[in-house]
Enzyme design. Structure first.
Site, PDB file in Angstrom:
ATOM      1  N   ASP A  30      49.976 -62.159 149.084  1.00  0.00           N
ATOM      2  CA  ASP A  30      48.523 -62.346 149.117  1.00  0.00           C
ATOM      3  C   ASP A  30      48.180 -63.649 148.401  1.00  0.00           C
ATOM      4  O   ASP A  30      48.335 -63.758 147.179  1.00  0.00           O
ATOM      5  CB  ASP A  30      47.835 -61.150 148.443  1.00  0.00           C
ATOM      6  N   ARG A  49      35.318 -58.993 156.432  1.00  0.00           N
ATOM      7  CA  ARG A  49      35.438 -58.213 157.653  1.00  0.00           C
ATOM      8  C   ARG A  49      34.519 -56.996 157.571  1.00  0.00           C
ATOM      9  O   ARG A  49      34.571 -56.237 156.610  1.00  0.00           O
ATOM     10  CB  ARG A  49      36.887 -57.761 157.841  1.00  0.00           C
ATOM     11  N   ASP A  52      45.583 -63.415 145.525  1.00  0.00           N
ATOM     12  CA  ASP A  52      46.139 -62.775 144.322  1.00  0.00           C
ATOM     13  C   ASP A  52      47.114 -63.710 143.612  1.00  0.00           C
ATOM     14  O   ASP A  52      47.142 -63.784 142.381  1.00  0.00           O
ATOM     15  CB  ASP A  52      46.871 -61.479 144.683  1.00  0.00           C
ATOM     16  N   THR A 109      32.674 -52.773 162.621  1.00  0.00           N
ATOM     17  CA  THR A 109      32.896 -53.503 163.878  1.00  0.00           C
ATOM     18  C   THR A 109      34.254 -54.216 163.888  1.00  0.00           C
ATOM     19  O   THR A 109      34.709 -54.663 164.936  1.00  0.00           O
ATOM     20  CB  THR A 109      31.807 -54.580 164.058  1.00  0.00           C
TER      21      THR A 109
HETATM   22  N1  URA Z   1      46.297 -63.097 153.671  1.00  0.00           N
HETATM   23  C1  URA Z   1      47.188 -63.365 152.690  1.00  0.00           C
HETATM   24  O1  URA Z   1      46.823 -63.745 151.587  1.00  0.00           O
HETATM   25  N2  URA Z   1      48.512 -63.184 152.958  1.00  0.00           N
HETATM   26  C2  URA Z   1      48.951 -62.759 154.155  1.00  0.00           C
HETATM   27  O2  URA Z   1      50.156 -62.630 154.350  1.00  0.00           O
HETATM   28  C3  URA Z   1      47.999 -62.489 155.167  1.00  0.00           C
HETATM   29  C4  URA Z   1      46.669 -62.666 154.893  1.00  0.00           C
END
Ligand code: URA
Length: 213
Positions: free
Chosen positions: A203, A103, A206, A107
Site C-alpha cells: 500500500d 470509491r 501506508d 455504485t
Molecule cells: N494501491 C496501493 O497502494 N497498492 C496497490 O498495490 C494497489 C493499490
C-alpha cells in the site's frame, strides 16, 4: 493512450528498493521522490515551449521557455502527495491543483470528495500524480474530471501499473478526444483478489505515511 515504461537502470534500482518490504518509511519517501523526478523527465518530453532569444555574455542565442499557461500538476490525495516534490523539482513554475477521489461503495464508482483546481483548464497540459495504477477506476475518473474542465493534454505518472488498470484506462478513455499518456517505472504482472498490484510494493499510502486505522 500512449504507455511509456521507463527503461533505465537507475529507475529499476530505485523501484527495487521501493518494493523491498524492509525499506522503512523515511527511505521509501526519499526513493519515491527521486524516482518521480526521473519519471518526470520522461513525462515532460512533450511539454510545450515557445522560442525565445537571450543574450549570453558572448552573443545572442536562441532557446525556449515554457509556454503559458504553465503546466498544472495534480496529485491525487492521499498517496499522490508523496510524488509532488519530486515533480516540482523539475517543473518549479508549474501550478498545483489537488483532487481527492474516493470509491462510492454502493455504485463502486470513484467520486470526487475534494477538489482545488482552476475552474477553466482550457489549453492546459496536466500531469496527474498517482503512485499505483491498480484497477484504474480512480485515475480514469480523475482524467475524465480534468477533461470536463477543459484540459487538452494529460499525462499520468505512476510508480507502478497493473495490466488491468492500463486496460481499464484504455477502455474508459476511448471516447476522450484529448491525448492521454501514462509514464510508469514498471508494468507488473496482475492484481490480486484484494486489488493489490503483484508483486507491487504494498500500500503506497501506508508505506509513505504510515497505516491509518
Ligand atoms: N494501491 C496501493 O497502494 N497498492 C496497490 O498495490 C494497489 C493499490
Amino acid at each position: 493512450m500512449h504507455v511509456h515504461v521507463a527503461d533505465h537502470p537507475l529507475v529499476s534500482h530505485k523501484l527495487t528498493l521501493l518494493r523491498d518490504e524492509r525499506t522503512d518509511s523515511p527511505t521509501f519517501r526519499r526513493l519515491a521522490d527521486e524516482l518521480v523526478t526521473l519519471l518526470a523527465y520522461e513525462a515532460t518530453r512533450d511539454v510545450r515551449v515557445d522560442p525565445v532569444e537571450v543574450q549570453t555574455p558572448v552573443a545572442p542565442a536562441s532557446g525556449v521557455h515554457l509556454s503559458n499557461p504553465h503546466p498544472l500538476v495534480v496529485p491525487i490525495l492521499r498517496a499522490g502527495l508523496g510524488m509532488l516534490e519530486g515533480m516540482q523539482r523539475l517543473l518549479p513554475t508549474a501550478e498545483v491543483g489537488f483532487l481527492g477521489m474516493v470509491r462510492n461503495e454502493e455504485t463502486l464508482e470513484a467520486a470526487t470528495y475534494a477538489e482545488r483546481l482552476p475552474d477553466d483548464l482550457a489549453g492546459r497540459q496536466c500531469y496527474v500524480l498517482d503512485p499505483m495504477l491498480a484497477t484504474g477506476g480512480t485515475l480514469a475518473a480523475a482524467i475524465e474530471f480534468l477533461v470536463r474542465r477543459g484540459a487538452d493534454d494529460i499525462t499520468a505518472i505512476c510508480l507502478l501499473a497493473a495490466p488491468e488498470g492500463v486496460a481499464r484506462l484504455e477502455n474508459e478513455l476511448n471516447d476522450v478526444d484529448v491525448p492521454v499518456s501514462l509514464v510508469t517505472a514498471g508494468l507488473d504482472e496482475k492484481l490480486n483478489e484484494k486489488g493489490y498490484i503483484v508483486p507491487g510494493l504494498g500500500d503506497a499510502g501506508d508505506r509513505l505515511y504510515g497505516v491509518v486505522g
